[in-house]
Design an enzyme around this catalytic site. Structure first.
Site, mmCIF file in Angstrom:
data_model
loop_
_atom_site.group_PDB
_atom_site.id
_atom_site.type_symbol
_atom_site.label_atom_id
_atom_site.label_comp_id
_atom_site.label_asym_id
_atom_site.label_seq_id
_atom_site.Cartn_x
_atom_site.Cartn_y
_atom_site.Cartn_z
ATOM 1 N N GLY A 19 0.914 -1.075 -0.015
ATOM 2 C CA GLY A 19 -0.065 0.071 0.077
ATOM 3 C C GLY A 19 0.953 1.475 0.068
ATOM 4 O O GLY A 19 2.120 1.158 0.078
ATOM 5 N N GLY A 21 0.745 5.656 1.052
ATOM 6 C CA GLY A 21 0.302 6.762 1.641
ATOM 7 C C GLY A 21 0.988 8.268 1.331
ATOM 8 O O GLY A 21 2.105 8.096 0.502
ATOM 9 N N GLY A 24 5.076 7.854 2.536
ATOM 10 C CA GLY A 24 5.738 6.471 2.099
ATOM 11 C C GLY A 24 4.823 5.466 1.468
ATOM 12 O O GLY A 24 3.773 5.398 1.336
ATOM 13 N N VAL A 26 4.672 0.697 1.687
ATOM 14 C CA VAL A 26 4.774 -0.359 2.615
ATOM 15 C C VAL A 26 4.925 -1.602 1.575
ATOM 16 O O VAL A 26 3.920 -1.663 0.626
ATOM 17 C CB VAL A 26 3.904 -0.829 3.742
ATOM 18 C CG1 VAL A 26 4.298 -2.225 4.309
ATOM 19 C CG2 VAL A 26 3.916 0.314 4.813
ATOM 20 N N LYS A 41 8.696 -0.838 5.535
ATOM 21 C CA LYS A 41 8.274 0.562 5.377
ATOM 22 C C LYS A 41 9.445 1.671 4.795
ATOM 23 O O LYS A 41 10.384 1.566 5.278
ATOM 24 C CB LYS A 41 7.740 1.058 6.879
ATOM 25 C CG LYS A 41 7.318 2.362 6.813
ATOM 26 C CD LYS A 41 6.912 2.617 8.368
ATOM 27 C CE LYS A 41 6.522 3.931 8.581
ATOM 28 N NZ LYS A 41 6.198 4.141 9.971
ATOM 29 N N ASP A 142 -3.736 5.871 15.101
ATOM 30 C CA ASP A 142 -4.497 5.356 13.788
ATOM 31 C C ASP A 142 -5.132 3.910 13.630
ATOM 32 O O ASP A 142 -4.830 3.206 13.089
ATOM 33 C CB ASP A 142 -3.379 5.424 12.581
ATOM 34 C CG ASP A 142 -4.154 5.523 11.279
ATOM 35 O OD1 ASP A 142 -5.287 5.583 11.176
ATOM 36 O OD2 ASP A 142 -3.548 5.030 10.171
#
Length: 717
Positions: A19, A21, A24, A26, A41, A142
């Protein structure tokens, strides 16, 4: 973004991106040194130039590498590569709860039931307690269904937990197919109000997000966002968030109530810690007789609660408490082998028997307290004499009850004006409101303070209880519902003393850094002006106690001064704009004694003030006139067998008839006869009971309560 088969550090081979964001990506990768799958990451290159962000990421790596918890993936490596930063952690296979919920709603047409969610809650709250209680607490910031994965081993894992408060607040990892906000590092649907407003986060912020997650899993609906809720509340409307059990009737009401408390808009109104939320949810499960797994730590805690009192212990144990705890223990014992339907019937029957047994036991203990020897007989028929025209007579007090419930020194006790309630506050950050008819807690202990509670005071009508704490706040509680009404946060230092004026128009607080050294700030709060506050202009140091006469506030300090502060009547009804931060002039009167003053009490008729000194003396002052001018009329000195001169007076309290009670550092409680001007004292304690830090008389003068360093509240009648 890295391409498949890219090698990092000569060891990690990228398989594919999981994924991405705002900050950054992953990736899933292979650790070729061990042949295992890992998650890597990456921080985007355009952000690497931000020196603070780079340092924050380095700090995050070190913090996370030290974490060891079964519900958290391990961080195994951290490195730089081609001017990019990478964090390596365990790869957790399986599916996240967001995907599982979508699938369940499509296939079954209903959300998860509490029996499914309860073991997940147990594990996740254990992980949060671990993160929050470390030497350097870590706030996740989160939490949501997509960041919780149900692995192939049947256990849930909390992912994306690298947001250490104060360090990497802008760094956010990512999950399959989702792009996260680039600044807040959170998902707005599950984030609390304080995080959306960027006003800082607390451990209770994570509890909000986890409660929102439970709400979604159990109802199939994402809870209404806190911004929309707060806007409605600010307009005077009802909070639009529907309780979980109303949104889906299969949810136990007790569980729904815990979720609602954790979803409060203000973090200080939420449940206090992950451990408290864990125990509260477990209690909700046990009420329904559900076969939920129970951690060994809770079983030990229940065993401690149900220990058999030692002979002569004399501790007050309610029948309801005994039945409740034994009910929980029966659940623990049979929960894995008996169906919930049969378990509920069995527990109900056994609980009924235990209530009958415990009731007889408690009545016997109340009638025949055996924890103390009989005190010396007092001459209750002694003739009454007068002191300045005011009746004062001897009091015959005997130990009646010993109340448990606190796990630290009891710093403050108080009676409500009508005597139906008593409050106690403790080092363990709890407040207990006692029903004086049976001396049982009226509500579960108040646990929303985040530090020792040093002071409690009832309002004049008894409907409000104020509490002051080392967390630098004053909290206002509704004594009829047990709800927190308001938190006053303008103090800045621990609140050590509180006192309401006789007319209820002013709350005075004394605050300072150390309860053992006294306070250096006296502040006034005005309830009728929405708790508008002012600080006294006159400098004060090491103030040990405050108390109101009528329109005058008295204070005593370690410098041996008693100061009287005349309140400005106009200040109670309107805001006065002036160049000084004060509603008062400097003290209207100062009285200087030879020794430091530690304790302070005002008689019920407002005509006398008693001050306790550091050399075991009591200075008695007479106060007359509308402006309450005072003069010293007597010094009370006990004999050496009672209060040795090396011990100081800790607390004082007047009975309605002007008899005076003191506690001191030599573990004694004494009733003083003020009528004949002598230093004769009457002891009400024939055995050592430990230092009693606080004392209070009931309005009718028939009951005395004390709180001490032995964590107990004692009742004398």
């Amino acid at each position: 973004m890295l391409e498949p088969d890219t090698h990092l550090k000569g060891r990690y081979r990228i398989l594919h991106k999981i994924g991405g964001g705002g900050f950054g990506y992953v990736y899933k990768a292979i650790d070729e040194a061990f042949g295992s799958s890992v998650a890597i990451k990456e921080i985007k290159g355009e952000h690497l130039s931000r020196h603070k962000l780079r340092k924050a990421f380095e700090r995050e790596a070190k913090l996370l590498h030290a974490l060891k918890h079964d519900a958290l993936p391990r961080v195994t490596d951290y490195f730089l590569h081609d001017q990019k930063q990478f964090l390596v952690m365990d790869f957790i296979g399986g599916r996240d709860l967001a995907a599982l919920l979508r699938e369940r709603l499509q296939q079954v047409g209903a959300p998860f039931v509490w029996q499914d969610v309860a073991p997940w809650a147990d594990r996740l709250l254990g992980a949060l307690q671990y993160l929050h209680s470390g030497p350097e607490p870590i706030i996740h910031r989160d939490i949501k269904p997509a960041n919780i994965k149900l692995a192939e081993d049947g256990q849930v894992y909390l992912l994306d937990f690298g947001l250490a408060k104060g360090a990497t607040g802008q760094v956010s990892t990512v999950i399959d197919g989702e792009s996260l906000p680039s600044v807040s590092g959170c998902t707005r649907a599950y984030a609390p109000l304080e995080q959306l407003q960027d006003s800082g986060t607390e451990p209770q912020s994570d509890l909000y997000s986890l409660a929102a997650t439970f709400y979604h899993l159990l109802t199939g609906q994402i809870p209404i966002g806190p911004a929309q809720r707060d806007e409605a509340v600010q307009r005077g409307q009802r909070d639009p968030l529907i309780p979980a059990h109303e949104a889906h009737h299969e949810i136990p009401v007790a569980v729904s109530q815990v979720i609602s408390q954790a979803l409060n808009l203000r973090w200080w109104d939420r449940i206090g810690s992950a451990k408290e939320m864990h125990l509260a949810l477990l209690a909700g499960s046990l009420q329904k007789g559900m076969p939920e797994p129970v951690p060994a730590s809770l079983e030990v805690e229940l065993n401690n609660q149900t220990r058999t009192p030692k002979q002569g212990d004399g501790r007050h144990i309610s029948s309801e408490h005994i039945a409740s705890v034994f009910t929980q223990k029966l659940n623990l014992r049979f929960v894995r082998s008996v169906s919930s339907r049969h378990l509920l019937g069995l527990v109900t029957l056994v609980s009924f028997i235990l209530v009958l047994f415990a009731g007889g036991y408690v009545i016997k203990r109340w009638r025949f307290p055996s924890n103390v020897g009989k005190p010396p007989e007092a001459n209750s028929s002694a003739p009454e004499r007068t002191l300045g025209g005011t009746v004062a007579k001897r009091i015959d007090l005997r130990p009646a009850h010993v109340l448990e419930g606190h796990n630290g020194t009891v710093w403050s006790v108080a009676f409500s004006p009508d005597g139906t309630l008593a409050a106690s506050a403790s080092e363990d950050a709890t407040i207990i409101l006692w029903d004086t008819k049976n001396w049982n807690p009226k509500f579960p202990p108040f646990k929303l303070h985040r530090g020792p509670v040093y002071a409690v005071a009832f309002s004049v009508d008894g409907k409000l209880l104020a509490s002051g704490s080392a967390d630098k706040t004053i909290k206002l509680w509704d004594t009829e519902t047990g709800q927190l009404l308001k938190t006053l946060k303008d103090v800045g230092v621990p609140v050590l003393r509180l006192a309401f004026s006789p007319d209820g128009d002013v709350l005075a607080s004394c605050a300072g850094k150390d309860p053992q050294r006294g306070g250096d700030e006296i502040r006034l709060w005005y309830p009728r002006r929405e708790w508008y506050t002012k600080i006294l202009t006159h400098k004060v140091q090491r103030v040990w106690a405050i108390a109101f006469l009528s329109e005058t506030l008295a204070s005593v300090d370690f410098d041996g001064k008693m100061r009287l502060w005349r309140l400005s009547p106009i200040a109670k009804t309107q805001v006065i704009e002036d160049s000084q931060d004060s509603d008062l002039t400097p003290p209207s009167q100062e009285l200087i004694t030879e020794r430091p003053l530690i304790a302070l009490a005002v008689s019920r008729d407002r005509k006398y003030i008693a001050c306790g000194t550091s050399d075991a003396k009591i200075q008695l002052f007479s106060c007359q006139g509308e402006i309450q001018k005072c003069e010293q009329v007597k010094t009370l000195v006990s004999d050496k067998t009672n209060h040795p001169s090396k011990n100081f007076i800790i607390a004082l309290a007047f009975a309605p008839d002007n008899a005076l009670v003191s506690s001191s550092a030599d573990n004694k409680i004494l009733v003083w006869d003020l009528t004949d001007g002598s230093s004769k004292s009457l002891s009400v304690s024939a055995v050592p009971i430990g230092v009693q830090r606080t004392i209070a008389f009931s309005p009718n003068g028939q009951t005395l309560i004390t709180g001490g360093e032995d964590h107990l509240v004692r009742v004398w009648q």
